[in-house]
Scaffold this active site. Structure first.
Site, PDB file in Angstrom:
ATOM      1  N   SER A 209      30.302  43.078 -68.133  1.00  0.00           N
ATOM      2  CA  SER A 209      29.381  42.930 -69.264  1.00  0.00           C
ATOM      3  C   SER A 209      28.681  41.586 -69.256  1.00  0.00           C
ATOM      4  O   SER A 209      27.699  41.396 -69.961  1.00  0.00           O
ATOM      5  CB  SER A 209      30.163  42.986 -70.575  1.00  0.00           C
ATOM      6  OG  SER A 209      30.855  44.176 -70.699  1.00  0.00           O
TER       7      SER A 209
ATOM      8  N   HIS B  27      25.637  47.774 -64.835  1.00  0.00           N
ATOM      9  CA  HIS B  27      26.199  47.634 -66.185  1.00  0.00           C
ATOM     10  C   HIS B  27      25.817  48.832 -67.054  1.00  0.00           C
ATOM     11  O   HIS B  27      24.695  48.908 -67.544  1.00  0.00           O
ATOM     12  CB  HIS B  27      25.694  46.307 -66.800  1.00  0.00           C
ATOM     13  CG  HIS B  27      26.247  46.032 -68.150  1.00  0.00           C
ATOM     14  ND1 HIS B  27      25.549  45.326 -69.102  1.00  0.00           N
ATOM     15  CD2 HIS B  27      27.421  46.374 -68.725  1.00  0.00           C
ATOM     16  CE1 HIS B  27      26.278  45.247 -70.196  1.00  0.00           C
ATOM     17  NE2 HIS B  27      27.418  45.870 -70.005  1.00  0.00           N
TER      18      HIS B  27
ATOM     19  N   GLU C  26      21.883  48.429 -66.813  1.00  0.00           N
ATOM     20  CA  GLU C  26      21.316  47.144 -66.383  1.00  0.00           C
ATOM     21  C   GLU C  26      21.752  46.937 -64.938  1.00  0.00           C
ATOM     22  O   GLU C  26      22.955  47.038 -64.651  1.00  0.00           O
ATOM     23  CB  GLU C  26      21.914  45.995 -67.217  1.00  0.00           C
ATOM     24  CG  GLU C  26      21.103  45.546 -68.402  1.00  0.00           C
ATOM     25  CD  GLU C  26      21.723  44.335 -69.103  1.00  0.00           C
ATOM     26  OE1 GLU C  26      20.964  43.464 -69.534  1.00  0.00           O
ATOM     27  OE2 GLU C  26      22.953  44.255 -69.244  1.00  0.00           O
TER      28      GLU C  26
ATOM     29  N   ASN D 187      24.108  41.691 -73.504  1.00  0.00           N
ATOM     30  CA  ASN D 187      25.155  41.004 -74.270  1.00  0.00           C
ATOM     31  C   ASN D 187      24.796  39.581 -74.676  1.00  0.00           C
ATOM     32  O   ASN D 187      25.419  39.024 -75.568  1.00  0.00           O
ATOM     33  CB  ASN D 187      26.478  41.051 -73.517  1.00  0.00           C
ATOM     34  CG  ASN D 187      27.109  42.411 -73.687  1.00  0.00           C
ATOM     35  OD1 ASN D 187      27.174  42.936 -74.804  1.00  0.00           O
ATOM     36  ND2 ASN D 187      27.532  43.024 -72.602  1.00  0.00           N
TER      37      ASN D 187
END
Ligand code: NAI
Length: 283
Positions: free
Chosen positions: A119, A140, A152, A190
């Site tokens: 992450s 991701h 991602e 994130n």
């Protein structure tokens, strides 16, 4: 670079979801975790998800059995020798991931891509644990994997174009949308999401409002599908804490300091939905 066989490391929330969408797209999938019972639990979750899809008439019973037949259970990283791509989804801890990649590098065949679902952790550093940094990449997925469209894709410093293209192609085959981002702590998702969640924990910690009120404000006021504290429970409070620590360490700015209440909950083992208790209780 042709991908047919996939190995997924970690049969938790993310690993089981990734394994499910891979098997549904026709890939043969080795699902690996530390112990057999954890792998079985992950497969149980997948079976339940597929049962629901049968009920909703999205797939037939035969298709379900076909998908389940594409799984191979694994508790040995040596099984990586069979895979064209390994997607690692173990805990969000750099040391553990580096150890896994070092081992995978020994067992995986020369052409195999080593991807991580991290992450927030640096792809370049994880790649440096191997002798094939050009084959290492970030992939991701979002939670819950069968539902969320985004992947991602993050290149490390040495990632080859061919590897990027193969992963992008695979993402399309999984019926997901790839977005390329650069290798910075937390990537885009994130870096933007987690400080908001951390701030929501601070508002609870400082007594600004109840947990229900905080979630309601963000749901009704910002049109978010779920409040930040509920979302944190779904992500896993341990994962949230690890990500905040990565942002704090990576950028060195106090604005990323993890809320002490988040630390306290993690220490108590209140890890969110997967543990039955986080900010809320789950049966
Ligand atoms: P989880 O706690 O549900 O599952 C982690 C699994 O990894 C556990 O089953 C554990 O037994 C296994 N594991 C630990 N060490 C291992 C090893 N050495 N070899 C094999 N398996 C090992 O965690 P979750 O939520 O599935 O997260 C996994 C990864 O995915 C983390 O890197 C996390 O940051 C990332 N991620 C999490 C998201 C979320 O919303 N929870 C979203 C996107 C990425």
């Amino acid at each position: 670079m042709h991908i047919e066989k996939v190995m997924v490391i970690g049969a938790g929330q993310m690993g089981s979801g990734i394994a499910q969408v891979c098997a549904q797209a026709g890939y043969e999938v080795y699902l690996n975790d530390l112990q057999e019972d954890i792998v079985k639990k992950g497969l149980g979750v997948i079976r339940k998800n597929l049962d629901r899809q049968v009920q909703k008439e999205r797939i037939t019973e035969d298709e379900k059995e076909g998908i389940l037949g594409r799984f191979i259970q694994s508790t040995d990283l040596k099984d990586a020798e069979n895979a064209d791509i390994v997607i690692e989804a173990a805990v969000e801890n750099l040391k553990i991931k580096m150890r896994i990649f070092e081992e995978l590098d020994q067992y995986a065949s020369e052409h195999a891509i080593l991807a991580t679902n991290t992450s927030s952790l640096p792809i370049t550093e994880i790649a440096a644990a191997t002798k094939r940094p050009e084959k290492v990449i970030g992939m991701h997925f979002m939670n819950p994997v069968p539902v969320m469209k985004l992947v991602e894709i993050i290149r490390g410093l040495a990632t080859e174009d061919e590897v990027y293209q193969a992963v992008e192609e695979m993402t399309h085959r999984l019926k997901k949308v790839p977005v390329e981002v650069n290798d910075f702590p937390g990537f885009v998702s994130n870096r933007v999401l987690m400080p908001m969640i951390n701030e929501a924990v601070y508002t609870l910690y400082e007594g600004v409002a109840t947990k229900e009120a905080i979630d309601e404000v963000m749901k009704l006021g910002m049109n978010h599908p779920m409040g930040p504290l509920t979302l944190a429970d779904f992500i896993g409070l341990d994962t949230c804490l690890y990500i905040m620590e990565t942002l704090h360490e990576g950028f060195g700015d106090d604005k990323y300091r993890p809320c002490p209440l988040l630390r306290k909950y993690v220490k108590a083992g209140w890890l969110g939905k997967k543990a039955g208790r986080g900010f809320y209780e789950y049966r």
